[in-house]
Design an enzyme around this catalytic site. Structure first.
Site, PDB file in Angstrom:
ATOM      1  N   THR A  85      -1.117   7.502  -0.623  1.00 28.21           N
ATOM      2  CA  THR A  85      -2.426   7.389  -1.295  1.00 28.21           C
ATOM      3  C   THR A  85      -3.251   6.211  -0.776  1.00 28.21           C
ATOM      4  OG1 THR A  85      -1.583   5.902  -3.001  1.00 28.21           O
ATOM      5  CG2 THR A  85      -1.356   8.272  -3.409  1.00 28.21           C
ATOM      6  N   ASP A 144       0.707  -2.811  12.150  1.00 32.17           N
ATOM      7  CA  ASP A 144       1.176  -3.216  10.813  1.00 32.17           C
ATOM      8  C   ASP A 144       1.579  -4.685  10.855  1.00 32.17           C
ATOM      9  OD1 ASP A 144       2.950  -3.773   8.579  1.00 32.17           O
ATOM     10  OD2 ASP A 144       2.913  -1.623   8.202  1.00 32.17           O
ATOM     11  N   ASP A 178       5.089  -5.669   9.352  1.00 27.49           N
ATOM     12  CA  ASP A 178       6.199  -5.247  10.225  1.00 27.49           C
ATOM     13  C   ASP A 178       6.288  -6.128  11.468  1.00 27.49           C
ATOM     14  OD1 ASP A 178       7.004  -3.292   8.514  1.00 27.49           O
ATOM     15  OD2 ASP A 178       6.157  -1.617   9.651  1.00 27.49           O
ATOM     16  N   ARG A 186       0.850  -1.193   0.000  1.00 26.29           N
ATOM     17  CA  ARG A 186       0.000   0.000   0.000  1.00 26.29           C
ATOM     18  C   ARG A 186       0.873   1.224   0.000  1.00 26.29           C
ATOM     19  NH1 ARG A 186      -4.667   0.731   4.345  1.00 26.29           N
ATOM     20  NH2 ARG A 186      -2.908   1.162   5.673  1.00 26.29           N
TER      21      ARG A 186
HETATM   22  C1  PRP Z   1      -1.038  -4.484   4.452  1.00 28.73           C
HETATM   23  C2  PRP Z   1      -1.850  -5.748   4.619  1.00 28.73           C
HETATM   24  C3  PRP Z   1      -2.705  -5.750   3.378  1.00 28.73           C
HETATM   25  C4  PRP Z   1      -2.971  -4.279   3.160  1.00 28.73           C
HETATM   26  C5  PRP Z   1      -4.344  -3.963   3.671  1.00 28.73           C
HETATM   27  O1  PRP Z   1       0.027  -4.698   3.610  1.00 28.73           O
HETATM   28  O2  PRP Z   1      -1.073  -6.899   4.782  1.00 28.73           O
HETATM   29  O3  PRP Z   1      -2.075  -6.328   2.253  1.00 28.73           O
HETATM   30  O4  PRP Z   1      -1.986  -3.566   3.911  1.00 28.73           O
HETATM   31  O5  PRP Z   1      -4.670  -2.658   3.390  1.00 28.73           O
HETATM   32  P1  PRP Z   1      -5.819  -2.249   2.357  1.00 28.73           P
HETATM   33  O6  PRP Z   1      -6.990  -3.153   2.660  1.00 28.73           O
HETATM   34  O7  PRP Z   1      -6.098  -0.814   2.700  1.00 28.73           O
HETATM   35  O8  PRP Z   1      -5.303  -2.417   0.973  1.00 28.73           O
HETATM   36  P2  PRP Z   1       1.173  -3.587   3.379  1.00 28.73           P
HETATM   37  O9  PRP Z   1       0.815  -2.722   2.229  1.00 28.73           O
HETATM   38  O10 PRP Z   1       1.465  -2.909   4.673  1.00 28.73           O
HETATM   39  O11 PRP Z   1       2.404  -4.466   2.885  1.00 28.73           O
HETATM   40  P3  PRP Z   1       3.248  -5.565   3.689  1.00 28.73           P
HETATM   41  O12 PRP Z   1       2.367  -6.778   3.814  1.00 28.73           O
HETATM   42  O13 PRP Z   1       4.410  -5.786   2.788  1.00 28.73           O
HETATM   43  O14 PRP Z   1       3.657  -5.009   5.024  1.00 28.73           O
HETATM   44  N1  URA Z   2      -2.256  -2.913   7.007  1.00 25.10           N
HETATM   45  C1  URA Z   2      -1.856  -3.364   8.224  1.00 25.10           C
HETATM   46  O1  URA Z   2      -0.895  -4.143   8.328  1.00 25.10           O
HETATM   47  N2  URA Z   2      -2.541  -2.955   9.304  1.00 25.10           N
HETATM   48  C2  URA Z   2      -3.595  -2.126   9.227  1.00 25.10           C
HETATM   49  O2  URA Z   2      -4.190  -1.793  10.269  1.00 25.10           O
HETATM   50  C3  URA Z   2      -3.994  -1.664   7.957  1.00 25.10           C
HETATM   51  C4  URA Z   2      -3.314  -2.079   6.870  1.00 25.10           C
END
Ligand code: PRP
Ligand code: URA
Length: 209
Positions: free
Chosen positions: A108, A200, A203, A104
């Protein structure tokens, strides 16, 4: 309209409560994400087709049920979805695993796809798309678009924590997709994080910031 199944099993609720705690470390977080994923998959696989098979027990011959050989694919959305894969494969070890890399954009909140590798016969498989967090729903919606573009016809989404906003977005775009989740939380904050959520997930799984 796709169904939303909030799996309110005491074991799932207990394990999810533990990982919501901000002081829980990476090792426990990882183990519990896997365990919750496994328990959710137990529920999401309730309608797998079965067929009759004859078996000779030490006592008698009997007709019983076995899985009818319907093929499955597990597709994690990278990175955080990776944390759910091992738990799911403990239940369905023969499943193939595809990967959709998506992050994400922090400004944005729009998902950006950066990797894709799916089983060739994805069109013949029931797909379990997995990601711990369903926030705005943008990532899941785009991942389902990608799966369908490659022929997937039967998709279930499995998440740990879902915001009502994300559920609405996925249902509007993909009314054929059922969502299995351990919790429907209150909503999103101004940064797009689920409240109360668990922070997160990527993370916390991988020990990054
Ligand atoms: C997080 C999570 C989802 C997304 C959810 O991933 O694991 O994939 O955000 O958010 P959304 O419903 O608003 O799209 P992130 O983009 O943080 O990537 P990561 O898994 O690499 O940490
Ligand atoms: N992605 C995450 O990992 N946590 C949230 O709360 C939203 C998006």
């Amino acid at each position: 309209m796709g169904q939303v199944i909030e799996v309110k099993h005491p074991l799932i609720q207990h394990k999810l409560t533990i990982i919501r705690n901000k002081d829980v470390g990476t090792k426990d977080f990882r183990e519990l994400v896997d365990e919750i994923a496994m328990l959710l998959t137990f529920e999401a696989s309730h309608d797998l087709p079965v067929e009759d098979v004859e078996v000779q027990t030490p006592v008698a011959k009997t007709t019983q049920k076995q899985l009818a050989g319907k093929k499955l694919a597990v597709v994690p959305i990278l990175r955080a979805g990776l944390g759910m894969v091992d738990g799911i494969l403990q239940l369905i070890p023969a499943a193939k695993v595809g990967h959709i890399g998506m992050y994400r954009d922090e400004e944005t909140l729009q998902p950006v796809e950066y990797f894709l590798k799916l089983p060739e016969d994805i069109d013949k498989r029931d797909v379990l798309l997995v990601d711990p967090m369903l926030a705005t729903g943008g990532s899941a919606k785009d991942a389902i678009d990608t799966l369908k573009k490659h022929g997937a016809q039967s998709i279930k989404l499995i998440t740990l924590v879902s915001a009502p906003e994300g559920i609405k977005a996925v249902q509007a775009a993909h009314p054929d997709v059922d969502i299995y989740t351990a919790s429907i939380d209150d909503g999103l904050n101004e940064d797009g994080y689920i409240v109360p959520g668990l922070g997160d997930a990527g993370d916390r799984l991988f020990g990054t910031h």
